[in-house]
Design an enzyme around this catalytic site. Sequence first.
Site, short mmCIF file in Angstrom:
data_model
loop_
_atom_site.label_atom_id
_atom_site.label_comp_id
_atom_site.label_asym_id
_atom_site.label_seq_id
_atom_site.Cartn_x
_atom_site.Cartn_y
_atom_site.Cartn_z
N TYR A 1 0.83 -1.20 0.00
CA TYR A 1 0.00 0.00 0.00
C TYR A 1 0.87 1.26 0.00
O TYR A 1 1.90 1.33 0.67
CB TYR A 1 -0.88 0.04 1.26
N HIS B 1 -12.14 3.15 6.50
CA HIS B 1 -10.90 2.43 6.17
C HIS B 1 -10.39 1.56 7.32
O HIS B 1 -9.34 0.92 7.19
CB HIS B 1 -9.79 3.42 5.76
N ARG C 1 -6.24 6.53 -8.79
CA ARG C 1 -5.35 5.52 -8.25
C ARG C 1 -5.91 4.15 -8.61
O ARG C 1 -7.04 4.05 -9.07
CB ARG C 1 -5.20 5.65 -6.73
N ASN D 1 -6.66 0.13 -7.25
CA ASN D 1 -6.67 -0.89 -6.22
C ASN D 1 -6.93 -2.22 -6.93
O ASN D 1 -7.33 -2.23 -8.10
CB ASN D 1 -7.76 -0.59 -5.18
N GLU E 1 -9.55 -2.10 -9.72
CA GLU E 1 -10.39 -0.92 -9.57
C GLU E 1 -9.62 0.30 -10.03
O GLU E 1 -8.56 0.62 -9.49
CB GLU E 1 -10.79 -0.74 -8.10
N TYR F 1 -6.63 -10.11 3.94
CA TYR F 1 -7.64 -9.05 3.80
C TYR F 1 -8.33 -9.12 2.43
O TYR F 1 -9.54 -8.96 2.32
CB TYR F 1 -6.98 -7.68 3.99
C1 HEM Z 1 -10.15 0.26 1.01
C2 HEM Z 1 -13.40 3.77 0.29
C3 HEM Z 1 -9.88 6.87 -0.90
C4 HEM Z 1 -6.63 3.49 0.11
C5 HEM Z 1 -11.33 0.96 0.97
C6 HEM Z 1 -12.64 0.43 1.31
C7 HEM Z 1 -13.54 1.41 1.09
C8 HEM Z 1 -12.82 2.57 0.64
C9 HEM Z 1 -15.05 1.33 1.27
C10 HEM Z 1 -12.93 -0.99 1.81
C11 HEM Z 1 -12.76 -1.03 3.32
C12 HEM Z 1 -13.34 -2.31 3.92
O1 HEM Z 1 -12.63 -3.33 3.97
O2 HEM Z 1 -14.51 -2.28 4.34
C13 HEM Z 1 -12.71 4.91 -0.11
C14 HEM Z 1 -13.34 6.16 -0.46
C15 HEM Z 1 -12.35 7.04 -0.78
C16 HEM Z 1 -11.10 6.32 -0.64
C17 HEM Z 1 -14.84 6.44 -0.45
C18 HEM Z 1 -12.43 8.47 -1.22
C19 HEM Z 1 -13.07 9.41 -0.63
C20 HEM Z 1 -8.70 6.23 -0.73
C21 HEM Z 1 -7.42 6.81 -1.02
C22 HEM Z 1 -6.49 5.88 -0.73
C23 HEM Z 1 -7.20 4.69 -0.27
C24 HEM Z 1 -7.17 8.21 -1.55
C25 HEM Z 1 -5.01 6.09 -0.90
C26 HEM Z 1 -4.10 5.50 -0.27
C27 HEM Z 1 -7.30 2.32 0.38
C28 HEM Z 1 -6.65 1.03 0.57
C29 HEM Z 1 -7.66 0.10 0.80
C30 HEM Z 1 -8.91 0.84 0.79
C31 HEM Z 1 -5.16 0.76 0.49
C32 HEM Z 1 -7.49 -1.42 0.96
C33 HEM Z 1 -7.79 -2.02 -0.40
C34 HEM Z 1 -7.42 -3.47 -0.64
O3 HEM Z 1 -6.37 -3.96 -0.22
O4 HEM Z 1 -8.16 -4.14 -1.39
N1 HEM Z 1 -11.47 2.27 0.59
N2 HEM Z 1 -11.37 5.04 -0.23
N3 HEM Z 1 -8.54 4.94 -0.29
N4 HEM Z 1 -8.65 2.16 0.52
FE1 HEM Z 1 -10.00 3.62 0.20
#
Ligand code: HEM
Length: 342
Positions: free
Chosen positions: A36, A192, A222, A224, A264, A315
């Site tokens: 990450y 998060h 970005r 994912n 994504e 995860y």
């Molecule tokens: C995972 C939403 C922006 C990094 C997630 C999850 C949601 C989410 C719903 C899943 C969490 C769960 O397990 O329930 C959002 C929303 C964003 C946003 C609505 C914008 C407003 C960002 C940004 C970063 C980020 C800018 C930059 C580092 C991550 C990471 C994960 C994650 C690293 C884990 C993903 C994985 O390993 O599959 N995010 N996120 N997110 N988000 Fe965001």
Amino acid sequence: DFGGFFRDETFRDTFTYRNSDPRRFPFPFDRDDYMYAVNLEPHMPGRKGTAFEHMLDVDEHYIAEMIDRAKVLAEDPLRCQSLPHMTLAGWDTLELIMEAKARDYPQWFSLTRDGNRWHWVNRPLGIEQSFTFLDESTLPYPPFEYIMRQTQGDWTLQDERDGTLWMDAGIATSQADWSVDFDVGMNFHEWHAPVPLAHEKGVFDRALKFLLKLQHGAPVRRFNWTMTVNPLLDTAPETYHKWGPMRTTLTQENMGQKMHLRVELQSLYRLPRSNAIAFDIRCYLCSFEQIVTVPKWARRLHRVIRDLPEELATYKGFIRNRDAMVEWLSKCDDGAPTSPGW
Ligand code: HEM
């Protein structure tokens, strides 16, 4: 001519989803390992024929994805929610999407405006709508849901208050195991919370700081990624009992067809009237069999999956299948070095 759309493909039951050209797939790894990071970059239009050619990619799966979304919403209306103060952000989002689609795909979409009297045509979905901008009573659904039923990708709308972002509206029908119904009303650090390792590395503090400075007209993006058994768009916590057990059906023989890299392409937009931030999570699926037709992707995917920290594989939900995936992918990795970059 809508011949290019796979109207009848399915993301459930018969799983007939496929990509006609795997090279169009937004492969997410620019090196042989993964951790990450705050991987945000300007969301600029990219090379012709890629998923980045336009701000909002409309691809061959458009019609089929919209049919799948309508089925999910019919079964579970809570997949789309908008708190009362987010209606203006919904209109902002409708405008953003209609303008982008009419500009980039004039053969399929058109938007004509006379003051607040707008006329929208969506030819692939057979929709024609005259309405008054900012007057909800002139659309068949509230503005956010109206445009989401015509837009690929899950979207959330964040209100900015108290130095953070609040997920106060959203739709999720093509999500990697998270829930709008659960997350709605939460702030950036709260939703998060389940993510491993990133909090302690300061990733979320830095990402939030960056987003609070996001300017209208200067979107960012970005990547994912995760893994999905069968080309399922809707992997929701609400329906885990239906798709979770599919993870136990993998063999070396069916791995190539069944296992999909799920990417994504996420983009973020500051909205002009509401000052909210729209977040688009656009899901692309590609079977292992199709990915390994590109030799450098095959090598790299093998190495990333083999060396991924255990917390991330857990995860992302594929720890039980990781060894089998690595065994299958290792046969497509000749050990040659790869160059950094895509
Ligand atoms: C995972 C939403 C922006 C990094 C997630 C999850 C949601 C989410 C719903 C899943 C969490 C769960 O397990 O329930 C959002 C929303 C964003 C946003 C609505 C914008 C407003 C960002 C940004 C970063 C980020 C800018 C930059 C580092 C991550 C990471 C994960 C994650 C690293 C884990 C993903 C994985 O390993 O599959 N995010 N996120 N997110 N988000 Fe965001």
